[in-house]
Design an enzyme around this catalytic site. Structure first.
Site, PDB file in Angstrom:
ATOM      1  N   ASP A 444       0.873  -1.167   0.000  1.00 17.28           N
ATOM      2  CA  ASP A 444       0.000   0.000   0.000  1.00 17.28           C
ATOM      3  C   ASP A 444       0.916   1.225   0.000  1.00 17.28           C
ATOM      4  OD1 ASP A 444      -2.341   1.550   0.216  1.00 17.28           O
ATOM      5  OD2 ASP A 444      -2.107   1.667   2.376  1.00 17.28           O
ATOM      6  N   LYS A 445       0.423   2.385  -0.422  1.00 13.44           N
ATOM      7  CA  LYS A 445       1.288   3.575  -0.512  1.00 13.44           C
ATOM      8  C   LYS A 445       1.206   4.417   0.763  1.00 13.44           C
ATOM      9  CE  LYS A 445       0.339   7.355  -2.863  1.00 13.44           C
ATOM     10  NZ  LYS A 445       0.620   8.448  -1.918  1.00 13.44           N
ATOM     11  N   PHE A 577     -17.553  10.875   1.905  1.00 10.37           N
ATOM     12  CA  PHE A 577     -16.625  10.447   0.859  1.00 10.37           C
ATOM     13  C   PHE A 577     -16.877   8.989   0.503  1.00 10.37           C
ATOM     14  CE2 PHE A 577     -12.707   8.357  -0.474  1.00 10.37           C
ATOM     15  CZ  PHE A 577     -12.362   9.138  -1.572  1.00 10.37           C
ATOM     16  N   ASN A 818      -8.465  -0.693   4.721  1.00 13.56           N
ATOM     17  CA  ASN A 818      -8.920  -1.184   3.409  1.00 13.56           C
ATOM     18  C   ASN A 818      -8.036  -2.287   2.832  1.00 13.56           C
ATOM     19  OD1 ASN A 818     -10.968   0.759   3.434  1.00 13.56           O
ATOM     20  ND2 ASN A 818      -9.628   2.285   2.535  1.00 13.56           N
ATOM     21  N   ASP A 819      -7.113  -2.815   3.604  1.00 12.75           N
ATOM     22  CA  ASP A 819      -6.206  -3.843   3.087  1.00 12.75           C
ATOM     23  C   ASP A 819      -6.504  -5.224   3.667  1.00 12.75           C
ATOM     24  OD1 ASP A 819      -4.735  -1.977   1.580  1.00 12.75           O
ATOM     25  OD2 ASP A 819      -3.610  -1.391   3.349  1.00 12.75           O
TER      26      ASP A 819
END
Length: 1140
Positions: A444-445, A577, A818-819
């Site tokens: 992930d970033k 969002f 979210n991972d």
């Protein structure tokens, strides 16, 4: 049976299974019962291990509708036999329970299905009795099994080496019958210790999971009944359809429920791994024409995530109407909830399929075959010499070492302890070995490769369709009343918790940059109004001008010329969002104004598409590209003045699509996200070790490419090709447009045959199109795909699966947000978050950077090599002992009880538990350890050592019989009269040697074999390049020094024969070391040579790379398009057309 009797359960899902129906047959049950009695219960064990045999022997096939038992075959080959039961209330309703989930028979589809709700109205309309019947008690029951149940599971579960334990029980009975009491007791003692440790560990895990689930699982809740009566019940009595009242002071949600009135602020860290509070709004009321549309009326958890309160999450605050309560309709209970699904994934994990464990069974079968030869040989000897045949069974028990399970897990346990020491915690120890094979890691970033926090670099405002010069910040007097700052101050999901601003870090930085103040209504203030009190934002007094003044610039026109003395903006409604929409919107109203304003922020490409074209600057794409190439994160802002007819009540029920249109583009906020200091070095280490690195992020693609270049994931000279995929439309097929991320220089221009000089990048939308319309193309793209941007959580999981589909061993490193799905699906998932969501990840690092990744791979390689070493050693140990016993059988002798005990306890166990202590090598090398035992070098190593041991034992056995002093031994025999010292205590004249243990052959072979165990332990205890050398293993070194002089002599032999035995041992050791060293040096060269001869590589990704290297049209040229065309005539799904 007919093909239609084969049904598919959960089609298209992860738990997809084939289902067949069976009916119990009485006469077959009677026959099986007789078979169980005749075999002493062994048939029952066999049927327990093989359920398919069990159902076919006891049942007859029937239709699924009439089945009493269903046979389920999952995609991983697990067989399950749940009974089909009629309901106690409605006998016509039939169901079965599998993995804590009930499946009901549905005549409409002629199959079993989970009972799921379709619409809230249909759910509420059901009677409480029917709902209670279908959905049961609202509890996530994690029952802690009793010790007895755990023992049965430990001994009879076929997924671990537990048939081995039954064999061990058989061995103990056999040894006891043959009066090998000491050895039998020792084996029982080891088995009890091993089983007790295993049962304790499993029970501890159950208790921990039970405690985690039981916390807040039973609470008192308020439920709204008919006529708005409020009833207090226990949360276990909740059923879908109940209207639950959310208390104002918050609660831990005991179920999944959808908000129908009010707003909640929720901490979802238990599920997402992200501690940022999330605002949940009530389900929007559909307009009358939408109510008639069944599709709009259907409830879906994913679509209505922003309105759903998930089980286990913490409701921190509620906001509500005066006179009304915050209400939510219960939609999921028990194991159907989000928390229940997480617990189910822990209780019923997918089995880890690893080549090492499959090969272990094959290797044991080979040993059993060798034992069969020895058994037949010993039977013939027993018949010829009229001895007891029961002794022949000893040869079988020797081939399967009793310490094998403990020995195989020792290396993993030590690796787990070393990982814990460096701050990496493991909940799935078997994954450590698999991590030793990882050759690709996805990162992930944000928060993983880069710092978690964002800093505001500057703002770029737009006026009259053109950009202003970039500004450092928006904290200025002349901007305080501009729409740009108003958007920054209102378009967020921040809230105050205990007086502190809390929310998304990006929102927090953006709001703090304005210098404005946020105020929320208190509970007392809310009671004075007939609607929800809005959140209010206002600028600090020092920024406000002393008197209202009209600015010369259009963008800076005051929002109300007749501004009251107080300048405040109230946030009337939020559209949170959405990662799918990539934007958020708020509706706000300036104090004193009648008309409302809509403010939107989000991904620049998305927001620009919502704006009027004349308000978006012509150089928008060029400016955006300039920022993203520098690695900045860019957020675009937009505004729209709403119509006066939109009242407060209409705004509460309006769809966001009616708001987010015809907007005015305000400009962009430029955020800076810095690389973590450890990132470049770690990626460099992985690249040197030939481990691919891939970035999977939800951020902008060009930003992600820039970060990939900055951290070294994409070298400066390499070219990045962006794949833009488009769905079919207007009769045109799906297509992919190829373009360069930047304009490469002529010297670095991509050549078709270049290897490792190009990288593919794509966004989540393109990934979805390619996966659906170009499945063959997707496999080729992932070979060089390095950047995957704007990826949704489920797309990250799909990417992991696509990489595994081409035979990569995939690691995944994320910060937990979210991972979770990708972390669970990867071979080695490492969460950098220590929150509760990390329970879904096999590994959790206390160090919040990616330095844990090479550490985990190094320890995985060390553990894997240790497993190979231990298995090879245990195989040699059993073969060495087998050779000794077989040779002694030829003279009707055997090893004694104490000899077996000495070998297994004093030598083998101690060596096994110390040779596993070698720590991992200090750096990653480009080589990977082999993945299975059935490989050329490993088999050749084992076979050569077996032949060496066989040769030296045979020489010793024959040579001792040729000695001039040799004679048949008796208690009165004395061949040591030339020695300086005779140990007369070894000669016991009072004992009769019924088993012919005391003889010169026994003594010589025992002496040689004892040293052979030590020799193969040294030879197989490999060091560099995966483990530290053995001389650094202090415990093993001390053990060898201790054990060498302590090989026992059963009878006394002359001194010169002892010297000869010592010389045999020295030569044996030298030959073993030289041969093993030669295999190590030449094996890699031989394998490389064999790979050159082999046309088809084993791994799918290697085969694809080989094909693409000779494909003149690969990689695709920029400015070309690849179209998908149906092509049934040649059998393929699509034909690829290249168009310039």
């Amino acid at each position: 049976m007919e093909k239609e009797d084969l049904k598919v359960l959960n089609p298209g899902e992860e738990e997809e299974m084939e289902l067949q129906g069976y009916r119990l047959c009485r006469w077959r049950l009677v026959m099986v019962g007789l078979g169980v009695l005749c075999t002493g219960g062994f048939l029952l064990l066999l049927l327990y291990w093989m359920p398919e045999w069990c159902v076919k022997l006891t049942c007859t096939r029937t239709t699924v509708r009439d089945a009493e038992v269903v046979l389920l075959r999952s995609m991983v080959g697990i067989l399950l036999l749940p009974p089909v039961l009629p309901s106690s209330v409605f006998p016509q309703i039939r169901y079965f329970t599998l993995h804590s989930t009930k499946y009901y028979w549905k005549d409409e589809v002629q199959n079993f299905e989970i009972c799921l709700i379709q619409t809230l109205d249909s759910l509420i309309s059901l009677s409480p009795l029917v709902r209670r019947l279908f959905f049961g008690v609202n509890e996530i029951a994690v029952k802690v099994p009793s010790v007895f149940k755990l023992l049965i599971k430990e001994y009879f579960n076929p997924e671990v080496l537990n048939p081995f334990y039954i064999f061990q029980l058989f061995s103990v009975i056999l040894w006891s019958a043959d009066e090998y009491y000491y050895y039998a007791v020792a084996i029982v003692f080891m088995s009890v210790i091993s089983t007790a440790t295993s049962v304790y560990t499993i029970k501890k895990q159950y208790v921990m999971l039970h405690d985690m689930v039981a916390a807040h699982s039973v609470v008192r809740v308020s439920v709204c009944r008919a006529n708005n009566d409020i009833e207090e019940i226990y949360s276990t009595d909740l059923v879908p359809g109940d209207v639950m009242v959310i208390p104002s002071n918050g609660t831990i949600m005991p179920c999944d429920a959808v908000l129908v009135s009010g707003t909640c602020i929720v901490n979802e860290s238990m599920l997402t791994g992200e501690s940022v509070p999330v605002t949940k709004t009530n389900l929007p009321n559909p307009v009358p024409e939408e109510v008639r549309d069944e599709a709009d009326g259907a409830y879906n958890t994913e679509d209505y995530k922003r309105h759903t309160l998930f089980c286990g999450t913490h409701v921190i605050q509620t906001r509500f109407y005066t006179g009304e309560l915050v209400k939510a309709v219960v939609v999921r209970t028990g194991f159907s909830t989000a928390k229940g699904q997480l617990v189910r994934s822990i209780l019923y994990p997918k089995p880890t399929d690893f080549k090492l464990y499959r090969d272990a069974y094959l290797f044991l079968l080979c040993l059993v075959a060798v034992a069969g030869i020895g058994f037949i040989y010993s039977i013939v000897l027993s018949i010829m010499n009229k001895t007891i045949i029961i002794e022949s069974l000893d040869i079988i028990t020797i081939t399967v070492p009793p310490a094998l399970p403990a020995a195989m897990t020792a290396g993993i346990v030590y690796a787990q302890r070393r990982l814990k020491h460096i701050g990496i915690f493991c909940i799935s120890p078997q994954r450590i070995n698999i991590c030793g094979q990882i050759n690709l890691v996805c990162f992930d970033k944000t928060g993983t490769l880069t710092e978690d926090g964002l800093d505001l670099w500057g703002v770029q405002r737009v006026e009259n369709g053109s950009f202003h010069l970039s500004e450092e910040n928006a904290y200025k007097e002349n901007l305080v009343k501009s729409q740009f700052v108003a958007c920054m101050a209102t378009c967020h999901s921040l809230t105050k918790i205990e007086g502190q601003l809390s929310g998304d870090p990006l929102d927090l930085k953006m709001f703090e940059a304005t210098g404005w103040i946020l105020e929320e209504a208190t509970e007392e203030e809310t009671s004075l109004h007939n609607r929800i009190m809005p959140t209010v934002v206002r600028p600090p007094k020092q920024l406000l001008p002393p008197e209202p003044a009209v600015s010369q610039e259009q963008d800076m026109v005051p929002l109300n010329p007749q501004l009251p003395s107080v300048y405040e903006i109230g946030i009337v409604r939020q559209f949170p969002f959405s990662s799918a929409l990539q934007r958020m919107t708020v509706v706000a109203r300036l104090l004193g104004e009648k008309r409302m304003d809509a403010y939107t922020k989000g991904a620049p490409e998305v927001v620009a598409g919502l704006c009027k074209k004349d308000t978006v600057p012509e150089k928008f794409a060029e400016v955006l590209e300039g920022y993203t190439k520098q690695g900045f994160r860019v957020i675009a802002l937009a505004h729209r003045r709403l119509e006066s007819k939109l009242t407060w009540h209409k705004v509460q029920n309006i769809n966001r699509d009616h708001i987010e249109t015809n907007m005015e583009f305000l400009g962009m906020i430029i955020m800076q996200n810095k690389l973590k200091t450890e990132t470049p070095g770690v990626l460099q280490d992985l690249r040197q070790a030939n481990i691919r690195t891939v970035m999977v992020t939800g951020d902008n693609m060009l930003t992600a490419i820039s970060v990939a270049r900055d951290c070294g994931m994409i070298p400066p000279q390499d070219t990045v090709i962006i794949a833009d995929a488009h769905t079919p439309h207007d009769g045109h097929a799906a297509k992919i447009t190829w373009r360069y991320a930047d304009k490469p220089s002529k010297t670095s221009r991509l050549e078709p045959k270049a290897q490792e000089l190009y990288h593919f990048a794509m966004n989540g939308k393109s990934f979805a199109v390619i996966a659906e319309h170009f499945p063959d193309m997707l496999q080729k793209l992932v070979l060089h795909g390095t950047v995957f941007a704007r990826m949704a959580p489920d797309q990250k999981t799909q990417l992991i699966e696509a990489l595994q589909g081409v035979d990569y061993f995939v690691g995944m490193c994320g910060d937990g947000a979210n991972d979770c799905g990708a972390l669970k699906r990867a071979h080695g998932g490492i969460s950098l978050s220590e929150l509760e969501a990390s329970v879904a990840s096999p590994f959790t690092s206390r160090t919040p950077n990616i330095s844990c990744v090479p550490s985990l791979i190094r320890e995985g390689r060390a553990a894997l090599i240790t497993s190979f070493c231990v298995f090879k050693f245990m195989a040699l140990y059993s073969i060495i002992q087998y050779i000794s016993v077989t040779l002694l059988y030829s003279i009707l002798s055997n090893l004694g009880d104490f000899q077996f005990l000495f070998i297994d306890i004093a030598i083998i166990l101690l060596i096994v538990f110390t040779m596993s202590l070698n720590p991992a090598w200090k750096e990653l090398v480009s080589r990977r350890p082999p993945s299975g035992l059935i490989s050329g070098p490993l088999l050749f190593s084992v076979l050569t050592q077996i032949l060496i041991c066989l040769a030296f034992q045979t020489v010793t056995f024959l040579w001792v019989q040729q000695q001039p002093w040799y004679t048949t031994w008796s208690p009165l025999t004395d061949v040591c009269n030339l020695s300086s010292h005779i140990n007369t205590s070894d000669l016991n004249n009072t004992e009769v040697d019924d088993h012919n243990i005391q003889n010169f052959e026994n003594t010589s072979l025992f002496y040689i074999s004892s040293f052979q165990y030590l020799i193969v332990a040294i030879v197989f205890s490999k060091g560099k390049p995966f483990r530290q050398p053995s001389y650094k293993n202090f415990c093993l070194f001390v053990l060898l020094v201790y054990a060498l002089p302590r090989a026992l002599c059963i009878v006394c032999v002359p001194f010169d024969w002892r010297v000869k035995l010592f010389l045999i041992i020295v030569v044996n050791a030298a030959v073993s070391v030289v041969v093993e060293r030669g295999i190590d040096l030449q094996a890699y060269k031989c394998l490389s040579w064999l790979r050159c001869l082999r046309k088809m590589p084993k791994a799918r990704y290697m085969h694809l790379a080989q094909e693409l290297s000779v494909d003149p049209d690969w990689p695709p040229k920029p400015t070309t398009t690849t179209e998908a065309k149906p092509c049934p005539e040649n059998g393929s799904t699509y034909q690829i057309m290249i168009n310039s």
